[in-house]
Design an enzyme around this catalytic site. Structure first.
Site, PDB file in Angstrom:
ATOM      1  N   ALA A  18       7.930 -64.784  60.573  1.00  0.00           N
ATOM      2  CA  ALA A  18       6.586 -65.267  60.262  1.00  0.00           C
ATOM      3  C   ALA A  18       5.916 -64.229  59.367  1.00  0.00           C
ATOM      4  CB  ALA A  18       5.793 -65.452  61.545  1.00  0.00           C
ATOM      5  N   GLY A  51      10.963 -65.311  63.176  1.00  0.00           N
ATOM      6  CA  GLY A  51      10.870 -66.743  62.886  1.00  0.00           C
ATOM      7  C   GLY A  51      12.018 -67.253  62.027  1.00  0.00           C
ATOM      8  N   GLU A 109      14.732 -67.836  64.447  1.00  0.00           N
ATOM      9  CA  GLU A 109      14.302 -69.019  65.211  1.00  0.00           C
ATOM     10  C   GLU A 109      14.459 -70.306  64.390  1.00  0.00           C
ATOM     11  OE1 GLU A 109      10.572 -66.892  66.050  1.00  0.00           O
ATOM     12  OE2 GLU A 109      10.789 -67.628  68.097  1.00  0.00           O
ATOM     13  N   GLU A 127      10.329 -58.998  67.188  1.00  0.00           N
ATOM     14  CA  GLU A 127       8.899 -59.137  67.506  1.00  0.00           C
ATOM     15  C   GLU A 127       8.369 -57.991  68.365  1.00  0.00           C
ATOM     16  OE1 GLU A 127      11.112 -61.591  67.672  1.00  0.00           O
ATOM     17  OE2 GLU A 127      10.298 -63.334  66.618  1.00  0.00           O
TER      18      GLU A 127
HETATM   19  N1  COA Z   1       5.848 -60.868  56.801  1.00  0.00           N
HETATM   20  C1  COA Z   1       5.185 -60.497  55.706  1.00  0.00           C
HETATM   21  N2  COA Z   1       5.729 -59.779  54.701  1.00  0.00           N
HETATM   22  C2  COA Z   1       7.012 -59.469  54.840  1.00  0.00           C
HETATM   23  C3  COA Z   1       7.782 -59.822  55.964  1.00  0.00           C
HETATM   24  C4  COA Z   1       7.141 -60.560  56.977  1.00  0.00           C
HETATM   25  N3  COA Z   1       7.788 -60.958  58.072  1.00  0.00           N
HETATM   26  N4  COA Z   1       9.034 -59.334  55.806  1.00  0.00           N
HETATM   27  C5  COA Z   1       9.044 -58.692  54.616  1.00  0.00           C
HETATM   28  N5  COA Z   1       7.831 -58.776  54.036  1.00  0.00           N
HETATM   29  C6  COA Z   1       7.412 -58.223  52.747  1.00  0.00           C
HETATM   30  C7  COA Z   1       7.206 -56.701  52.814  1.00  0.00           C
HETATM   31  O1  COA Z   1       5.929 -56.387  53.330  1.00  0.00           O
HETATM   32  C8  COA Z   1       7.366 -56.341  51.361  1.00  0.00           C
HETATM   33  O2  COA Z   1       6.174 -56.657  50.676  1.00  0.00           O
HETATM   34  P1  COA Z   1       5.590 -55.664  49.535  1.00  0.00           P
HETATM   35  O3  COA Z   1       6.666 -55.626  48.493  1.00  0.00           O
HETATM   36  O4  COA Z   1       4.329 -56.349  49.075  1.00  0.00           O
HETATM   37  O5  COA Z   1       5.381 -54.339  50.222  1.00  0.00           O
HETATM   38  C9  COA Z   1       8.432 -57.314  50.872  1.00  0.00           C
HETATM   39  O6  COA Z   1       8.448 -58.404  51.788  1.00  0.00           O
HETATM   40  C10 COA Z   1       9.826 -56.706  50.846  1.00  0.00           C
HETATM   41  O7  COA Z   1      10.104 -56.196  52.148  1.00  0.00           O
HETATM   42  P2  COA Z   1      10.556 -54.684  52.422  1.00  0.00           P
HETATM   43  O8  COA Z   1      10.242 -54.354  53.846  1.00  0.00           O
HETATM   44  O9  COA Z   1      10.006 -53.782  51.372  1.00  0.00           O
HETATM   45  O10 COA Z   1      12.140 -54.835  52.192  1.00  0.00           O
HETATM   46  P3  COA Z   1      13.300 -53.977  52.888  1.00  0.00           P
HETATM   47  O11 COA Z   1      14.551 -54.378  52.173  1.00  0.00           O
HETATM   48  O12 COA Z   1      12.935 -52.531  52.943  1.00  0.00           O
HETATM   49  O13 COA Z   1      13.365 -54.506  54.404  1.00  0.00           O
HETATM   50  C11 COA Z   1      13.353 -56.197  56.144  1.00  0.00           C
HETATM   51  C12 COA Z   1      13.704 -55.848  54.677  1.00  0.00           C
HETATM   52  C13 COA Z   1      13.586 -57.692  56.300  1.00  0.00           C
HETATM   53  C14 COA Z   1      14.271 -55.404  57.086  1.00  0.00           C
HETATM   54  C15 COA Z   1      11.894 -55.824  56.421  1.00  0.00           C
HETATM   55  O14 COA Z   1      11.088 -56.435  55.414  1.00  0.00           O
HETATM   56  C16 COA Z   1      11.370 -56.269  57.754  1.00  0.00           C
HETATM   57  O15 COA Z   1      11.640 -55.626  58.762  1.00  0.00           O
HETATM   58  N6  COA Z   1      10.574 -57.359  57.794  1.00  0.00           N
HETATM   59  C17 COA Z   1       9.879 -57.811  58.948  1.00  0.00           C
HETATM   60  C18 COA Z   1      10.803 -58.428  59.954  1.00  0.00           C
HETATM   61  C19 COA Z   1      10.037 -58.856  61.182  1.00  0.00           C
HETATM   62  O16 COA Z   1       9.482 -58.060  61.918  1.00  0.00           O
HETATM   63  N7  COA Z   1       9.999 -60.157  61.407  1.00  0.00           N
HETATM   64  C20 COA Z   1       9.369 -60.730  62.560  1.00  0.00           C
HETATM   65  C21 COA Z   1       8.009 -61.199  62.231  1.00  0.00           C
HETATM   66  S1  COA Z   1       7.250 -61.928  63.655  1.00  0.00           S
END
Ligand code: COA
Length: 259
Positions: free
Chosen positions: A65, A111, A114, A134
């Site tokens: 999400a 999500g 999910e 989460e």
């Molecule tokens: N919601 C909002 N933005 C998100 C996102 C999410 N779930 N997942 C990634 N993004 C955004 C980042 O904030 C970043 O934005 P920016 O460029 O404006 O800073 C962009 O997507 C790229 O992500 P980034 O974290 O820089 O890439 P990465 O390769 O270093 O890491 C992930 C990739 C997927 C491991 C990492 O983005 C992550 O942990 N995301 C969240 C996962 C999560 O907690 N999901 C559950 C949500 S309830």
């Protein structure tokens, strides 16, 4: 027609691609709205007989999400977000009379995992990664993760993944039964389409009854999904959720207080 997803119908198969690659295809309000509309089309359009859901770009299926939409939400807002997603997308996918397959091409987190689990089954590319992170945000899954992960991989492993937020690779996901097949990234969509085409040679009425009955057999708790939505909302009233979302957006580790 859509801003956040792409749809393409070919040989009776609708491929739905979540298309926010710069944000790891995170599910914001617009994605949920548009996915809901695309699923209505899958249900209603007689020319569409199956669907495949995938993500745009090489890195992510869906990284969860959209956390930036969490910051202003209280408990009621959190529950409403989860309920809306369930009604528009997640339950609609699970209960679709037409087969819906997830082709997981990268990160399937929160999500995203999910979304894949609400599909009738899953294929993955070698680069796919699965997890329910989460708890890193002071939250629990809100789109069915606590229920469908148990259905798919069993209680012990589900508990561990949900509590540690560990990410697993495609081959481990296959060993656990979370995905059925692992393909190269180049082959993922073509091979998944082949499986869908095979299903389309079978009797559609029989297929829809199989979906309904297998869903019934797999349901662990009739109240589990509703309780998850309620408790997801309760997490939004905690200090730990505020800290978790802020820490993610500020790109720093969260420090939780247990309140
Ligand atoms: N919601 C909002 N933005 C998100 C996102 C999410 N779930 N997942 C990634 N993004 C955004 C980042 O904030 C970043 O934005 P920016 O460029 O404006 O800073 C962009 O997507 C790229 O992500 P980034 O974290 O820089 O890439 P990465 O390769 O270093 O890491 C992930 C990739 C997927 C491991 C990492 O983005 C992550 O942990 N995301 C969240 C996962 C999560 O907690 N999901 C559950 C949500 S309830």
């Amino acid at each position: 027609m859509y801003q956040t997803i792409l749809t393409q119908v070919e040989q009776h198969i609708c491929t739905i691609t979540i298309n926010r690659p710069d944000k790891m295809n995170a599910l914001n309000k617009d994605v949920i709205t548009e996915l809901g509309a695309a699923l209505d089309e899958v249900y209603q359009n007689a020319d569409i007989k199956a669907a495949i859901i995938t993500g745009a770009g090489a890195k992510a299926f869906v990284a969860g999400a959209d956390i930036s939409e969490f910051t202003d939400l209280d408990g009621n807002g959190g529950s409403a977000l989860a309920k809306r997603g369930a009604e528009l997308v997640f339950n609609k996918i699970e209960n679709s009379p037409k087969p819906i397959i997830a082709a997981v091409n990268g990160f399937a987190l929160g999500g995203g995992c999910e979304l894949a689990m609400s599909c009738h089954f899953r294929t993955a590319s070698e680069s796919a990664r699965f997890g329910q992170p989460e708890v890193n945000l002071g939250l629990i899954p809100g789109y069915g993760g606590t229920q469908r992960l148990v259905q798919l991989i069993g209680k012990g492993k589900a508990m561990e993944l949900l509590m540690t937020a560990d990410m697993i690779k495609a081959d481990e996901a296959k060993a656990l039964g979370l995905v059925n097949h692992v393909f190269t990234a180049e082959e993922l969509l073509a091979k998944t389409t082949e499986i869908a085409q095979k299903i389309l040679t079978k009797a559609p009425v029989a297929i829809s009854k199989i979906i309904s009955l297998v869903n019934e057999a797999a349901t662990v708790s009739p109240t589990g999904l509703d309780n998850e939505i309620r408790m997801f909302g309760e997490c939004f009233d905690t200090e730990d959720k505020k800290e978790g979302a802020a820490a993610f957006l500020e790109k720093r580790p969260a420090v939780f207080q247990g309140k």
